[in-house]
Design an enzyme around this catalytic site. Structure first.
Site, short mmCIF file in Angstrom:
data_model
loop_
_atom_site.label_atom_id
_atom_site.label_comp_id
_atom_site.label_asym_id
_atom_site.label_seq_id
_atom_site.Cartn_x
_atom_site.Cartn_y
_atom_site.Cartn_z
N HIS A 391 -0.62 -0.60 3.41
CA HIS A 391 -1.24 -1.58 2.53
C HIS A 391 -1.44 -2.92 3.26
O HIS A 391 -2.55 -3.46 3.29
CB HIS A 391 -0.35 -1.77 1.30
CG HIS A 391 -0.87 -2.75 0.30
ND1 HIS A 391 -1.50 -2.35 -0.85
CD2 HIS A 391 -0.85 -4.10 0.26
CE1 HIS A 391 -1.86 -3.42 -1.56
NE2 HIS A 391 -1.46 -4.50 -0.90
N GLU A 392 -0.36 -3.44 3.83
CA GLU A 392 -0.45 -4.74 4.50
C GLU A 392 -1.32 -4.65 5.75
O GLU A 392 -1.98 -5.62 6.12
CB GLU A 392 0.94 -5.27 4.83
CG GLU A 392 1.85 -5.48 3.63
CD GLU A 392 1.26 -6.39 2.56
OE1 GLU A 392 0.38 -7.22 2.90
OE2 GLU A 392 1.67 -6.28 1.39
N HIS A 395 -4.85 -5.33 4.77
CA HIS A 395 -5.11 -6.77 4.70
C HIS A 395 -5.32 -7.36 6.10
O HIS A 395 -6.24 -8.13 6.34
CB HIS A 395 -3.92 -7.50 4.06
CG HIS A 395 -3.80 -7.31 2.59
ND1 HIS A 395 -4.83 -7.50 1.71
CD2 HIS A 395 -2.73 -6.96 1.81
CE1 HIS A 395 -4.42 -7.28 0.47
NE2 HIS A 395 -3.15 -6.94 0.51
N HIS A 398 -8.51 -6.33 7.86
CA HIS A 398 -9.60 -7.07 7.19
C HIS A 398 -9.65 -8.51 7.72
O HIS A 398 -10.72 -9.02 8.08
CB HIS A 398 -9.34 -7.06 5.68
CG HIS A 398 -10.50 -7.53 4.85
ND1 HIS A 398 -10.47 -7.56 3.48
CD2 HIS A 398 -11.73 -8.01 5.19
CE1 HIS A 398 -11.62 -8.02 3.02
NE2 HIS A 398 -12.39 -8.30 4.04
#
Length: 601
Positions: A391-392, A395, A398
């Site tokens: 998940h991180e 981020h 991105h």
């Protein structure tokens, strides 16, 4: 349940498992030097006051100076807050955070004239200026300002609000100190009856324990401590909501919700559509609760039974190094270009892995333009920790692409699209893991995890979003958020979302007090909309291959160069429609079907 090696201090942790903040500043002394430079140069912004309309050259110089100062002030703040998060009790870095935030507020005051002056430039003149090649870069940024013309105050009023900015942050700062530094928990007992420390970092992992007595003790110990401060937490949240409502009214919005969404140019209907669509699917959420009760074999299902696996005799221990490799395997559909960035994160010390006393709980991706997109973890060697890494990493990749591809002014992206990148990674990873096993128990365990993702990210975050809507409406109607009111609102919503087969333990009424997101108003709904968009994008990547991957990577590289709704539409998802939310919840229904079918085998 995973059980990562426990470190008693950061000095015990191998360097490769700690982020390298010296890539931002070699030392605290280097930070001080840059801080003094920024403080000294801030007055330069005032030299352009009253002159923005004079020429395209003057406007460009002012915007470039603003960007330069903001870039470095944000870097100062990020170094300070990440250093502080390593040990929230460290007063030195608390001081740096406070000073960096103070400098940011001074910066806000120094540029407060810019928006009113920009809005005073006649449209024809501004358009003429924007024809200049260098200034044309700022077209979208300027449009974001002029779009909000009806909500911008006079130059004097904007300056006054900016100067009050530091005071307005008091509820957030007090909450962070109480929740992260001062709030301590008694010891609890593990499965073997040994006393262990209870922390915010290990609360959820302990709630995943297969031993129900452990879960029950941890739940009651944890929330009893929050209940002891019920009135204090209520006073802080009441102040934060009143601040939000005040700002919305001052800026002539009809509601705090409208004001919050307008920052990202998101129609209020997107928020309403989420609440209404999820409510239609609550019978499926209640079906999930019944399934959980059945698989756990309990007469009564309690809130301390919501995190533990529904599937018995599967205890996946996934050490960090193994988790890293599995994440790479799961993200193979995104192609080698994407995976190179992931490997760079592993090899270049972007990640702070293990929990230590005083370290901020949870996980996040941080950093700013010109720095690595750092990741904070509190690794527990279980399935959840592996998905947190994925998940991180979403981020951070991105952020990496946005900052590498876009100029500073467009290098950041809104939270509305941020959760898309992180959750797309999770969707791809769960799909990969399910494909890799024919073991019935393991498949049920993974399906259980996928259901829990939906429960936590769509249903739970939408419940939070409805709670936020309620508490802001209550204040807007002239009410005050006492502990009693907040507890009542939260308990009633908990009963609504979890349904009749869940015993809503009275202590769950104080759960709102441990949710930091409520101090960043109308933030949490973006998790649910992001999950819905990510589900659609992940399916496209798996089904359409290179074409979908190319569109997705372009989305990641777009930063803030267009409005969030537009960026997602270009990637193939229209969030002004209820379709992505309904489609995601149809996937949830399908997973329930698969789970029930496996139960009958």
């Amino acid at each position: 349940m995973g059980n990562a090696v426990r470190y008693h201090s950061r000095t015990e942790i191998p360097e490769k498992y700690k982020w390298d903040l010296q890539k931002m500043y070699e030392s605290d002394a280097a930070w001080e030097q840059k801080f003094e430079e920024m403080k000294r140069r801030l007055p330069e912004l005032k030299e352009y006051e009253g002159k923005l309309a004079s020429s395209a050259k003057t406007l460009l110089e002012a915007l470039q100076l603003k960007d330069y100062l903001l870039e470095h002030i944000l870097r100062l703040y990020n170094y300070a807050h990440m250093s502080s998060d390593q040990d929230t009790a460290n007063s030195t870095y608390q001081g740096l955070v406070d000073r960096a935030m103070g400098l940011y507020v001074q910066f806000g005051a120094a540029i407060s004239y810019m928006t009113p002056e920009l809005l005073a430039i006649p449209d024809e003149t501004l358009e003429q200026y924007l024809q200049q090649p260098e200034l044309s870069l700022y077209r979208h940024a300027i449009e974001q300002v002029t779009r909000l013309k009806a909500h911008v105050l006079s130059k004097e009023e904007e300056a006054l609000l900016a100067q009050a900015g530091e005071i307005a942050l008091a509820p957030n700062n007090i909450y962070n100190m109480l929740n992260n530094a001062d709030l301590q928990f008694p010891n609890v007992h593990d499965e073997e009856g040994k006393e262990i420390p209870l922390t915010k970092g290990n609360f959820v992992p302990l709630q995943q324990s297969p031993d129900r007595e452990v879960r029950k003790e941890v739940f009651h110990t944890f929330y009893e401590r929050y209940k002891n401060y019920n009135n204090t937490f209520a006073a802080m949240l009441n102040a934060a909501v009143k601040r939000t409502v005040f700002n919305a009214r001052v800026r002539k919005y009809s509601s705090a919700l409208e004001a919050a969404l307008d920052e990202d140019n998101i129609p209020v209907e997107v928020y309403s559509n989420l609440l209404e669509t999820v409510e239609k699917y609550l019978p499926q959420m209640h079906r999930y609760i019944r399934l959980r009760k059945q698989l756990l074999g309990v007469d009564e299902l309690h809130m301390y039974d919501i995190y533990t696996s529904m599937v018995k005799d599967v205890d996946l221990v996934i050490p960090y190094e193994e988790a890293k490799e599995k994440v790479v395997e799961g993200l193979q559909p995104l192609g080698e270009e994407y995976l190179q960035v992931v490997r760079k994160a592993y090899e270049s010390r972007w990640i702070d892995v293990y929990e230590t006393p005083g370290k901020r709980g949870g996980a996040y991706s941080s950093g700013t333009y010109g720095t690595a997109p750092y990741i904070l973890l509190n690794q527990m060697d279980n399935l959840d920790s592996m998905f947190t890494l994925a998940h991180e990493m979403g981020h951070s990749v991105h952020s990496y692409y946005s900052r590498a591809t876009q100029p500073f002014v467009y290098s950041d992206y809104t939270i509305f699209v941020a959760e898309v990148a992180s959750t797309t990674n999770e969707s791809l990873l769960i799909h990969h893991l399910l494909e890799q096993t024919n073991d019935r128990q393991l498949k049920m365990y993974l399906l259980n995890h996928y259901l829990d993702q939906f429960k936590g990210t769509v249903f739970r975050q939408t419940m939070f979003a409805e709670f936020e809507k309620l508490i802001h409406a209550h204040v807007e109607a002239g009410g005050s958020l006492t502990a009693e009111i907040l507890n009542q609102f939260y308990l009633e919503l908990n009963q609504k979302y979890y349904g009749p087969d869940m015993v809503s333990d009275p202590l769950i009424a104080v759960e709102w007090s441990r949710i930091p997101h409520f101090y960043n108003n109308f933030y949490v709904y973006k998790y649910a909309t992001g999950f819905s968009a990510a589900t659609a994008l992940a399916q496209g990547i798996l089904q359409k291959g290179e074409h979908a991957v190319a569109a997705y990577l372009q989305f990641l590289k777009s930063g803030g160069s267009a409005y969030s709704i537009q960026l997602l539409q270009r990637a193939g998802v229209d969030m002004t429609s209820t379709q992505p939310i309904a489609a995601a919840l149809d996937v949830f229904t399908d997973i329930l079907d698969q789970m029930e079918a496996l139960m009958e085998e």
